[in-house]
Design a protein around this motif. Structure first.
Motif, short mmCIF file in Angstrom:
data_model
loop_
_atom_site.label_atom_id
_atom_site.label_comp_id
_atom_site.label_asym_id
_atom_site.label_seq_id
_atom_site.Cartn_x
_atom_site.Cartn_y
_atom_site.Cartn_z
N ILE A 132 52.38 60.66 -12.25
CA ILE A 132 51.00 61.15 -12.18
C ILE A 132 50.13 60.14 -11.44
CG2 ILE A 132 48.95 61.65 -13.56
CD1 ILE A 132 50.79 62.88 -15.66
N ALA A 133 50.24 58.87 -11.83
CA ALA A 133 49.42 57.83 -11.21
C ALA A 133 49.68 57.77 -9.71
CB ALA A 133 49.72 56.48 -11.86
N GLN A 134 50.93 57.88 -9.35
CA GLN A 134 51.33 57.79 -7.94
C GLN A 134 50.75 58.95 -7.14
OE1 GLN A 134 55.57 57.87 -7.55
NE2 GLN A 134 55.44 58.01 -5.32
N GLN A 135 50.85 60.17 -7.72
CA GLN A 135 50.36 61.34 -7.00
C GLN A 135 48.84 61.33 -6.88
OE1 GLN A 135 53.60 64.11 -8.80
NE2 GLN A 135 52.31 65.38 -7.50
N VAL A 136 48.18 60.81 -7.93
CA VAL A 136 46.72 60.70 -7.88
C VAL A 136 46.32 59.74 -6.77
CG1 VAL A 136 44.72 59.81 -9.12
CG2 VAL A 136 46.30 61.33 -10.29
N GLU A 137 47.00 58.59 -6.70
CA GLU A 137 46.71 57.60 -5.66
C GLU A 137 46.86 58.23 -4.27
OE1 GLU A 137 45.61 54.54 -5.74
OE2 GLU A 137 45.54 54.38 -7.94
N ARG A 138 47.95 58.97 -4.11
CA ARG A 138 48.24 59.53 -2.80
C ARG A 138 47.16 60.54 -2.38
NH1 ARG A 138 53.31 62.93 -2.67
NH2 ARG A 138 51.66 64.43 -3.09
N ALA A 139 46.81 61.41 -3.32
CA ALA A 139 45.78 62.41 -3.02
C ALA A 139 44.45 61.72 -2.70
CB ALA A 139 45.61 63.37 -4.18
N ALA A 140 44.15 60.68 -3.48
CA ALA A 140 42.88 59.97 -3.29
C ALA A 140 42.85 59.30 -1.92
CB ALA A 140 42.69 58.94 -4.39
N LYS A 141 43.97 58.75 -1.51
CA LYS A 141 44.06 58.11 -0.19
C LYS A 141 43.86 59.13 0.90
CE LYS A 141 46.09 53.69 -0.25
NZ LYS A 141 46.76 53.58 -1.57
N THR A 142 44.54 60.27 0.78
CA THR A 142 44.45 61.32 1.79
C THR A 142 42.99 61.71 2.03
OG1 THR A 142 46.53 62.15 0.94
CG2 THR A 142 45.34 63.59 2.45
N LEU A 143 42.23 61.78 0.95
CA LEU A 143 40.85 62.25 1.07
C LEU A 143 39.84 61.12 1.12
CD1 LEU A 143 41.29 65.19 -1.36
CD2 LEU A 143 40.63 65.42 1.01
N LEU A 194 28.55 61.25 -8.60
CA LEU A 194 29.00 61.43 -7.23
C LEU A 194 28.00 62.25 -6.43
CD1 LEU A 194 32.73 62.43 -7.82
CD2 LEU A 194 31.83 60.18 -7.33
N SER A 195 28.02 62.08 -5.11
CA SER A 195 27.19 62.92 -4.26
C SER A 195 27.92 64.25 -4.06
CB SER A 195 26.99 62.24 -2.91
OG SER A 195 28.21 62.24 -2.20
N GLY A 196 27.20 65.21 -3.49
CA GLY A 196 27.78 66.54 -3.29
C GLY A 196 29.05 66.51 -2.48
N GLY A 197 29.04 65.73 -1.40
CA GLY A 197 30.21 65.65 -0.53
C GLY A 197 31.39 65.02 -1.25
N GLU A 198 31.09 63.96 -2.01
CA GLU A 198 32.17 63.30 -2.76
C GLU A 198 32.76 64.25 -3.80
OE1 GLU A 198 30.46 58.71 -2.53
OE2 GLU A 198 29.84 60.02 -4.15
N MET A 199 31.88 65.00 -4.44
CA MET A 199 32.35 65.96 -5.45
C MET A 199 33.31 66.96 -4.83
SD MET A 199 29.36 67.17 -7.96
CE MET A 199 28.47 66.06 -9.01
N GLN A 200 32.94 67.49 -3.66
CA GLN A 200 33.81 68.48 -3.04
C GLN A 200 35.11 67.85 -2.59
OE1 GLN A 200 33.10 70.81 -4.45
NE2 GLN A 200 32.90 72.56 -3.11
N ARG A 201 35.06 66.59 -2.17
CA ARG A 201 36.30 65.89 -1.81
C ARG A 201 37.20 65.81 -3.03
NH1 ARG A 201 33.96 62.21 1.83
NH2 ARG A 201 34.54 62.87 3.92
N VAL A 202 36.61 65.45 -4.17
CA VAL A 202 37.41 65.33 -5.39
C VAL A 202 37.99 66.70 -5.76
CG1 VAL A 202 37.39 64.70 -7.83
CG2 VAL A 202 36.07 63.36 -6.19
N SER A 203 37.17 67.76 -5.60
CA SER A 203 37.66 69.11 -5.89
C SER A 203 38.88 69.44 -5.04
CB SER A 203 36.60 70.15 -5.57
OG SER A 203 35.55 70.04 -6.45
N ILE A 204 38.78 69.09 -3.78
CA ILE A 204 39.90 69.37 -2.88
C ILE A 204 41.08 68.49 -3.29
CG2 ILE A 204 40.68 69.26 -0.48
CD1 ILE A 204 37.62 69.75 0.24
N GLY A 205 40.75 67.26 -3.68
CA GLY A 205 41.81 66.36 -4.15
C GLY A 205 42.54 66.93 -5.35
#
Lengths: 358, 318
Positions: free
Chosen positions: A112-123, A136-147
């Motif tokens: 889980i930790a590894q996959q979270v790191e990878r997704a976070a890096k991608t975005l 978070l700002s609106g843009g950051e929120m949407q990034r996290v949603s996509i993440g």
């Protein structure tokens, strides 16, 4: 990754028919945009594919399998919404880990930790991981949603106007990012929007929805240049296609209201002389020329830097034209204009259908 | 920050503070009175005019918890000296502590108090628990005739409960529920359920359903989504509803008086019943009342932040 197919899907809410006999095919790995106004049935379509809503009739296939009696979790799709999609009280990391922690996935903490790191890096949200989502700002929120959507490699990504709540600049940036992400992941994206710019700029294929019915599907190029009817013609392009009612007379387009007689290409067989027609012409196919056949008065000028959008009036008719930014024009000036006769689209005056379609 | 105050504000502020103090004083006076009475010597408690300054003593609380009898003969000096302080206090009042095999006997008050706690806590947990689930159902699913059901649920509160006391009593007697904890718990749960459903529905309606849908899509079941997302989000509502339910159950008098006599009797009917036996011992009654106030005060204090947000709900959140 997977392809999606909808066959004869109808959805009624009480007396209201949200979707009527919808057939839709989205191939594996494509970016499909469903374009339509509010209430056209875009979100309903998305929710039915996700399993949050049951179709009144018809079938939904994911990867060739009828998912009619599958639960939401079993369908293994990811959903990104316009807002409210992040869990409050959780940090970004917890939000990203949430789908992975589901009991149906049985992943160990390290994975889980590894996959979270990878997704976070991608975005590029790895620096936000320990922040609470309400900070978070609106843009950051949407990034996290996509993440949260990409973290678990779903079969299909469903996006319900994910960029609509963002400001213009951010929207543009995320648009590019999202498209790149889709290409890199090779994932199937179904993206719903009312914004034709998003549709045109991101889609491999666009489906235009109007009042619960799919009006046209095709590549952005097809939809833009060969709209199946006047609705589609007005749905894409900014400003949209000019629609001028008139008749054909000796190979010329006669637009009585505007007092115009313009040259035009060979009309299709269905356009009999004398029958009422609608001529469609894109604003960029209109040009200002000294000895051109048309005459109009400039009503408004919108300077967009790279170009100027002119609103012109001829008789009782208004239409738009895009011209080079260095064109010397002034409001209330009377100008002569031509249009590209090869680009004229003929619509039936009664039904609004493209006469050359099918 | 530069203070920009209008004349109305300059005058209005002290005036409103005075008004608030005055209203607060009016509301708190009975509590002050009962509180001070609980620490008064017996003869001071009933003095006319009332005594404001006195030497406080703990004797009323000792009396509250012990079973006592009139002294027929004075204890010997050795007996008196050997007795612990609280027993001496009873001797001083002309009474003795009743003992069984050398151990002092407790009065009925502690058991009544515990009855109150059991009945109130269990009925609150049940009412709020069931109410939250019911409210969730009404809030999230298309329930046929939902409005009618909700009206029906609320209609149980439209008549004073005492109106149905006699039929309830007859039913309870038939089922052997009179003077049982279960009987009172059922009764109070039923009282509070409608209230809990309505209150919780308001709270749950305010939680966007997108959260749960996201959880469903993320691979959770409806129950897991409820537990992981909805419940933490509705803590404020649950706290506010719990306090109200608890207060209603804790203070309920009429049914407790009718339905319970001994085993399951709660504190509210018990405390005044002590007035009847012999000379009313106001200080002891006051002591019982003060202790009775504590659980609600503590409970409310612990949840005060949620309560404040809960009762002003809608005013603060959009």
């Amino acid at each position: 990754m997977a392809n999606i197919a909808l066959k004869g899907v109808t959805k009624r809410f009480g007396n209201l028919t949200a979707l009527k006999d919808l057939d839709l095919e989205i191939t594996d790995g494509e970016f499909f945009v469903l374009l339509g106004r509010t209430g056209a049935g875009k979100t309903t379509t998305l929710r039915m594919i996700a399993g949050l809503e049951e179709p009144t009739s018809g079938q939904i296939f994911i990867d060739g399998q009828d998912v009619g009696d599958w639960g939401v979790a079993e369908r293994d799709v990811a959903l990104v919404l316009q807002q409210y999609s992040l869990y409050p009280r959780y940090t970004v990391r917890e939000n990203l880990a949430f789908p992975l922690k589901s009991p149906i996935r049985r992943l160990d903490a390290a994975t889980i930790a590894q996959q979270v790191e990878r997704a976070a890096k991608t975005l590029r949200i790895d620096h936000l991981l320990d922040r609470k989502v309400d900070k978070l700002s609106g843009g950051e929120m949407q990034r996290v949603s996509i993440g949260r959507a990409i973290v678990r490699n779903p079969r299909v990504f469903l996006m319900d106007e994910p960029l609509s709540a963002l400001d213009a600049k951010l929207r543009e940036a995320l648009r590019t990012e999202l498209k790149n992400l889709q290409v890199n992941l090779g994932a199937t994206f179904l993206f719903v929007t009312h914004d034709q710019v998003e549709a045109m700029s991101m889609a491999d294929h666009i489906g235009v929805l109007n009042e619960g019915q799919l009006v046209q599907t095709g590549t952005p190029h097809e939809v833009y240049n060969h709209p199946l009817n006047t609705f589609v013609a007005q749905s894409v392009g900014s400003p949209p296609m000019n629609l001028l009612a008139g008749k054909l007379d000796k190979g010329k387009a006669l637009i009585a209201e505007a007092g115009l007689a313009m040259p035009c290409r060979a009309a299709p067989a269905q356009a009999n002389a004398g029958s009422s027609l609608v001529f469609g012409v894109r604003p960029e196919d209109i040009s200002l020329e000294a000895d051109a056949p048309g005459e109009a008065r400039i009503y408004d000028i919108e300077n967009h830097g790279v170009e100027k959008i002119l609103t012109m009036r001829a008789g009782e008719t208004t239409f738009a034209a895009t011209v080079a930014a260095n064109s010397q024009v002034a409001i209330d000036e009377t100008v002569r204009f031509a249009w590209n006769p090869d680009k004229i689209v003929f619509f039936d005056g009664e039904t609004g259908n493209n006469l050359q379609a099918g | 920050m530069a203070a920009v105050t209008s004349r109305a504000q300059r005058i209005g502020r002290p005036v409103s503070i005075i008004a608030i103090l005055l209203v607060t004083a009016i509301f708190l006076f009975p509590i002050y009175w009962i509180g001070s009475t609980a620490f008064k010597p017996r003869n001071v408690a009933t003095s006319v005019p009332p005594t404001v300054f006195f030497q406080p003593e703990i004797t009323p609380f000792v009396k509250l918890f012990t079973k006592r009898a009139q002294l027929r003969e004075q204890p010997t000096q050795e007996e008196y000296d050997a007795a612990p302080w609280w027993e001496q206090a009873i001797y001083d009042g002309g009474e003795r502590v009743i003992k069984a095999r050398g151990e002092p006997l407790l009065s009925q008050y502690p058991s009544r108090f515990i009855n109150s706690l059991i009945v109130s806590v269990v009925s609150t947990v049940l009412a709020v628990g069931m109410g939250t689930l019911t409210a969730y159902g009404f809030s999230r699913f298309r329930v046929p005739g939902a409005d009618d059901w909700l009206f029906f649920i609320l209609s149980t509160r439209m008549l004073p409960p005492v109106v149905v006391a006699i039929p309830m009593f007859l039913m309870y007697r038939t089922f052997g529920l009179t003077d049982t904890h279960v009987g009172l718990i059922i009764l109070y749960t039923a009282f509070n359920l409608s209230f809990a459903v309505w209150l919780m529905r308001g709270f749950i309606d305010e939680i966007p359903k997108e959260y749960e849908e996201a959880a469903l899509v993320d691979g959770y079941t409806r129950i897991q989504a409820f537990y992981k997302i909805v419940l933490p989000e509705s803590v404020t509502g649950i706290a506010a509803t719990s306090i109200f339910s608890f207060i209603i159950a804790w203070n309920e008098y009429a049914f407790a008086l009718i339905m319970t006599t001994r085993r399951a009797q709660t504190a509210p009917p018990f405390i005044p019943s002590q007035i009847g036996s012999g000379l009313p011992e106001w200080t002891v009654i006051a002591a019982g009342t003060v202790l009775f106030l504590l659980p609600v005060a503590i409970f409310t204090f612990l949840l005060r932040n949620h309560l404040l947000r809960g009762v002003t709900f809608g005013a603060i959140r959009k």
